[in-house]
Design an enzyme around this catalytic site. Structure first.
Site, mmCIF file in Angstrom:
data_model
loop_
_atom_site.group_PDB
_atom_site.id
_atom_site.type_symbol
_atom_site.label_atom_id
_atom_site.label_comp_id
_atom_site.label_asym_id
_atom_site.label_seq_id
_atom_site.Cartn_x
_atom_site.Cartn_y
_atom_site.Cartn_z
ATOM 1 N N GLU A 1 0.820 -1.218 0.000
ATOM 2 C CA GLU A 1 0.000 0.000 0.000
ATOM 3 C C GLU A 1 0.853 1.267 0.000
ATOM 4 O OE1 GLU A 1 -0.491 -2.614 1.944
ATOM 5 O OE2 GLU A 1 -2.563 -3.290 1.646
ATOM 6 N N LYS B 1 -17.796 -1.543 5.974
ATOM 7 C CA LYS B 1 -18.182 -2.569 5.013
ATOM 8 C C LYS B 1 -19.690 -2.563 4.765
ATOM 9 C CE LYS B 1 -16.709 -7.268 3.942
ATOM 10 N NZ LYS B 1 -16.008 -8.456 4.462
ATOM 11 N N MET C 1 24.141 9.643 2.030
ATOM 12 C CA MET C 1 23.940 10.945 2.660
ATOM 13 C C MET C 1 24.256 10.899 4.147
ATOM 14 S SD MET C 1 23.350 14.015 2.228
ATOM 15 C CE MET C 1 22.386 14.567 0.819
ATOM 16 N N PHE D 1 -11.428 -7.990 13.860
ATOM 17 C CA PHE D 1 -10.316 -8.370 13.001
ATOM 18 C C PHE D 1 -10.005 -7.239 12.013
ATOM 19 C CE2 PHE D 1 -8.699 -10.495 9.108
ATOM 20 C CZ PHE D 1 -7.463 -10.851 9.636
ATOM 21 N N GLN D 2 -8.759 -6.832 11.981
ATOM 22 C CA GLN D 2 -8.277 -5.758 11.095
ATOM 23 C C GLN D 2 -8.989 -4.433 11.306
ATOM 24 O OE1 GLN D 2 -8.035 -7.392 7.073
ATOM 25 N NE2 GLN D 2 -5.988 -8.127 7.546
HETATM 26 C C1 LIG Z 1 12.410 6.078 5.288
HETATM 27 C C2 LIG Z 1 13.669 6.776 5.611
HETATM 28 N N1 LIG Z 1 14.530 6.254 6.506
HETATM 29 C C3 LIG Z 1 15.685 6.891 6.781
HETATM 30 C C4 LIG Z 1 16.017 8.071 6.185
HETATM 31 C C5 LIG Z 1 17.311 8.781 6.517
HETATM 32 N N2 LIG Z 1 18.176 8.893 5.350
HETATM 33 C C6 LIG Z 1 18.232 9.981 4.572
HETATM 34 S S1 LIG Z 1 19.269 9.831 3.285
HETATM 35 C C7 LIG Z 1 19.710 8.276 3.758
HETATM 36 C C8 LIG Z 1 20.704 7.488 2.980
HETATM 37 C C9 LIG Z 1 20.209 7.128 1.651
HETATM 38 O O1 LIG Z 1 21.076 6.183 1.087
HETATM 39 P P1 LIG Z 1 20.910 5.696 -0.402
HETATM 40 O O2 LIG Z 1 19.490 5.343 -0.659
HETATM 41 O O3 LIG Z 1 21.907 4.656 -0.677
HETATM 42 O O4 LIG Z 1 21.193 7.016 -1.249
HETATM 43 P P2 LIG Z 1 22.563 7.885 -1.348
HETATM 44 O O5 LIG Z 1 22.508 8.919 -0.271
HETATM 45 O O6 LIG Z 1 23.698 6.954 -1.177
HETATM 46 O O7 LIG Z 1 22.495 8.492 -2.694
HETATM 47 C C10 LIG Z 1 19.041 7.910 4.918
HETATM 48 C C11 LIG Z 1 19.212 6.632 5.615
HETATM 49 C C12 LIG Z 1 15.066 8.593 5.266
HETATM 50 N N3 LIG Z 1 15.252 9.761 4.648
HETATM 51 N N4 LIG Z 1 13.927 7.927 4.990
#
Ligand SMILES: Cc1ncc(C[n+]2csc(CCOP(=O)(O)OP(=O)(O)O)c2C)c(N)n1
Lengths: 196, 585
Positions: free
Chosen positions: B74, B186, B500, B136-137
């Protein structure tokens, strides 16, 4: 900016779930609600929330705009204590034998503008309404006599300058566009804006 | 008929009359689908389950009129609806069942809320008489989603459905758009009622999406602009949501004002436009950040001064007058105090402003942006786009991609370094071409959003760009792509790190790389498992051919590109610093 007590008045549609939608706007910002009252308004089908908080004006202004933005909310505004007529209501339950014997009940009632709502052999319930301080004074006065229960309502408030909601509602129903919620302080202050 | 009359779905289904347009007795489920048809919905996304089965049963008879895309999760469904909304400019629609189906929507709702995406989400709910019994759900979907919806409503009686759906579409798409969720029990889906047709909603007394435009503010704004020596425009998604790209262009061209964008506003103005001076914010361009603190009038159009754009507020644009155009009164003065607020839809306010501003060109001022651009090219951009080291950079991938697409593709990004690089370097010729999770920064957004983006703009090339981390959050949507032949091109920029976060750990945590070293499956083998073509590239000499193969391929394609492991995105405004303290390295 100094925190102070404000009364927020909100006109809403009568919709299930709206109380939560309003309440979470405060909790999300870690603003404690001092009191909350909801009741019908002068217009059939429109509800009125009266919410008291202790906050700075700046926070209030932003919060009230966010509240008014909600779809089922018609209008939200905030006022200082000077701008409203307000009351709270309180009930006090005290043991009748004690109070009858030891207190000058008549003086109490007179002094605090209280009424006896129920008098039974075992307990008596007094009622008073007024500002918080007045209510608290009677509370303090009754405490020595074995106060059994105390409850105070949320604030209800009428805005001194308001002419009610009828005209506003008419405007809304006629599909008028909305005025912005708050005047910008610079409007009309040409000088101030234009000296760069 | 009382809502509790029918509690046995089997009976109800047996009694159902097949829907034809002449029928005046419809089930609640049919009324939902009729509402979609009346609102012009043709494609939507969803996933069935117990509490929404009556709607799915009705859908069986609407298969020729409504194109339902079965997603794999979803969250994927709602991101797809967001992607659809972003490229089509229409309302995105998603279905989910009660309980886990509904809770799986929450991330997407939060994302759509903060990025103002118009969505209508329909969730099934248990029978009305079971509400509050831990059936349920059963989950309290209305309360769970209240902070992340523009409006939500629970329907327990089918007769409400036409009016509630009309309200839902109206609220989702008007004013500042946002997600709306309608939870339908429902019994209401099954219940039959006298259907009196569908009347679209165009007014709700408690909802005033269009503020009154105040002439005096427009005049004040024009006067300020006409006196300005160094005016500077910041624009956001408001320009795109207001479908005001032409009005925007006319305004900046007449007044000759350099203009910079937020990542949500990206693509509203073509990259090549002479007044486009680039990107704002933490990883934005050097000139726009530094010169924010040197302009004399700042004109913010349909943007909300997010902290990733402003950096430290007490060091932000203190020297200038600020004009703020926005449709949402709650945005005015929220983060930055406006000297002149211009409430209203910018499609309406911009032409008024354009009339009143003098023709101008701020040549010397514009030149300062160009000079700083040159400094940035020398310090950062040149090496990013033309690296001399052996490893590939994300920037050069974007450079070659631009050359091959000419700037005509829709670019959908995930979250991280690759997102910043893509926003910085991707070239755009037309609006509604950049799809990204701006406000929430939701990893896992790109692939499902690209699916929706493709359905929203089927004639366009849609390229999803994701990191090796984010792609693993919603990679299951390759299944949707496989089943429905969605021609999405997926580029995975693999730096073998959660890049990042690693960059922050390197710069601010003494290179203590704590759990950012992420391993990946063989992405191409995974793609092949889904019968999707793909290849991996790690050498520069193969990059162009591989990208060309991907773009020329008929249908979906996965291209994994190995890039430098420890490359950083620069420039950067470190957290807690002002925009003019932006670092080039
Ligand atoms: C759902 C979620 N969890 C954690 C983060 C924190 N976060 C931001 S950027 C990042 C790293 C992303 O790594 P990648 O997808 O390999 O992309 P890159 O930065 O290497 O281009 C994380 C963990 C987020 N933005 N969203």
């Amino acid at each position: 900016m100094q925190k102070q007590e404000y009364t927020i008045t909100v006109y809403t549609e009568n919709q299930v779930g709206l109380l939560n939608r309003i309440a979470i706007m405060f909790s999300r910002r870690k603003i404690n609600i001092e009191s909350l009252n909801t009741s019908p308004s002068e217009i059939d089908g429109i509800h009125r929330f009266t919410i008291v908080v202790n906050e700075t004006e700046d926070v209030l202004r932003k919060l009230v705009r966010q509240i008014e933005k909600q779809v089922d909310i018609l209008k939200a505004e905030f006022s200082t204590n000077e701008e409203v007529i307000y009351q709270e209501l309180a009930l006090y339950k005290v043991p009748t034998p004690v109070i009858a014997e030891k207190a000058k009940v008549e003086r109490l009632l007179r002094e605090y503008g209280a009424r006896a709502v129920v008098i039974r052999m075992d307990y008596t319930v007094f009622e008073t309404s007024g500002h918080r301080e007045e209510i608290n004074k009677l509370l303090a006065a009754l405490e020595p006599y074995g106060l059994m229960e105390f409850v105070r309502s949320g604030r209800v408030a009428i805005i001194k300058a308001s002419t009610g909601f009828h005209d506003k509602l008419k405007e809304f129903e006629q599909r008028e566009r909305s005025e912005e919620v708050a005047e910008n302080e610079y409007l009309g202050q040409q000088e101030k804006v234009f000296t760069m | 008929m009382s809502t509790l009359d029918i509690v046995n779905p089997k009976e109800a289904v047996a009694a159902a009359i097949p829907a034809t347009t002449n029928n005046t007795v419809l089930s609640g489920s049919e009324a939902v689908l009729e509402a979609f048809i009346a609102e012009g919905v043709h494609t939507f996304f969803g996933y069935p389950g117990g509490a929404i089965m009556p709607i799915y049963d009705a859908l069986y008879d609407y298969r020729d009129k409504l194109n339902h895309i079965l997603v794999r999760h979803e969250q994927g469904g709602i991101h797809a609806a967001q992607g659809f909304a972003r490229t089509s400019g229409e309302v995105g629609v998603v279905f989910a069942t009660s309980g886990p189906g509904a809770t799986n929507l929450v991330t997407g709702l939060a994302d759509a809320m903060i990025d103002s995406n118009p969505l209508v989400c329909i969730t099934g709910q248990v029978f009305a008489h079971l509400l509050g019994t831990d059936a349920f759900q059963e989950t309290d979907v209305i309360n769970i989603t209240t902070p992340v919806t523009k409006w939500n409503y629970q329907v327990t009686d089918a007769t409400e459905i036409p009016a509630v759906l009309a309200k839902a579409f109206y609220i989702a798409r008007t004013g500042r758009p946002g997600p709306v969720l309608i939870d339908i029990t429902k019994n209401a889906q099954i219940q039959k009622f006298d259907y009196e047709g569908y009347t679209p909603c165009n007014h709700i007394r408690s909802y005033r999406p269009y503020p009154k435009v105040r002439k005096e503010y427009v005049e004040q704004a024009a006067a300020l602009i006409n006196e300005a020596k160094r005016p500077f425009v910041l624009f956001g998604q408001g320009v795109i949501l207001g479908k005001a790209e032409a009005e925007f262009k006319a305004f900046i061209e007449k007044a000759g004002i350099p203009s910079a964008w937020t990542i949500m506003g990206l693509s509203a103005l073509p990259t090549d436009h002479p007044l486009n001076v680039g990107m704002l914010g933490m990883h934005g361009n050097y000139g726009p950040n530094v010169l924010t603190n040197e302009c004399d009038v700042l004109i913010a159009i349909g943007m909300r001064f997010d902290d990733r754009v402003t950096g430290r507020l007490d060091k932000y644009a203190k020297q200038c007058k600020i004009i703020h155009l926005d449709i949402d009164p709650a945005e005015i003065d929220k983060n930055i105090k406006a000297d002149v607020p211009v409430w209203g839809d910018c499609k309406e306010t911009l032409p008024l402003l354009t009339q009143l501003v003098n023709k101008g060109n701020h040549k010397e001022w514009l030149q300062r942006f160009r000079d700083m651009q040159q400094q940035e090219v020398e310090a950062v951009i040149h090496d990013e786009l033309n690296p001399t080291s052996e490893v590939l950079t994300m920037g050069e991938v974007l450079k070659v991609l631009n050359e091959l697409t000419g700037g005509d593709a829709v670019i959908v990004t995930d979250v991280g370094q690759h997102q910043m690089i893509a926003c910085r370097y991707a070239k755009f010729n037309q609006s509604k071409s950049n799809v990204t999770s701006g406000g929430l920064g939701t990893m896992g957004f790109a692939l499902p959003a690209a699916v929706g983006a493709k359905f929203g703009a089927p004639e366009r090339t849609v390229v999803a760009i994701a990191g090796d981390g984010g792609i693993q959050m919603t990679i299951q949507e390759l299944g949707t792509i496989m089943q429905f032949n969605v021609g999405v091109k997926l580029i995975i920029l693999n730096n073998q790190f959660l890049g990042m976060v690693r960059q922050w750990q390197q710069l601010f945590n003494d290179k203590r790389y704590s759990f950012v070293d992420i391993t990946s499956p063989d992405f191409i083998a995974v793609a092949k498992g889904y019968h999707i073509e793909g290849q991996r590239v790690d050498a520069r000499e193969n990059l162009r051919t591989a990208l060309k193969t991907m773009l020329d391929h008929d249908g979906a394609y996965v291209l994994e590109i190995m890039v430098g492991k420890e490359n950083n995105v620069f420039p950067m405004v470190p957290q807690g610093c002002g925009v003019s303290e932006i670092r080039l390295k």
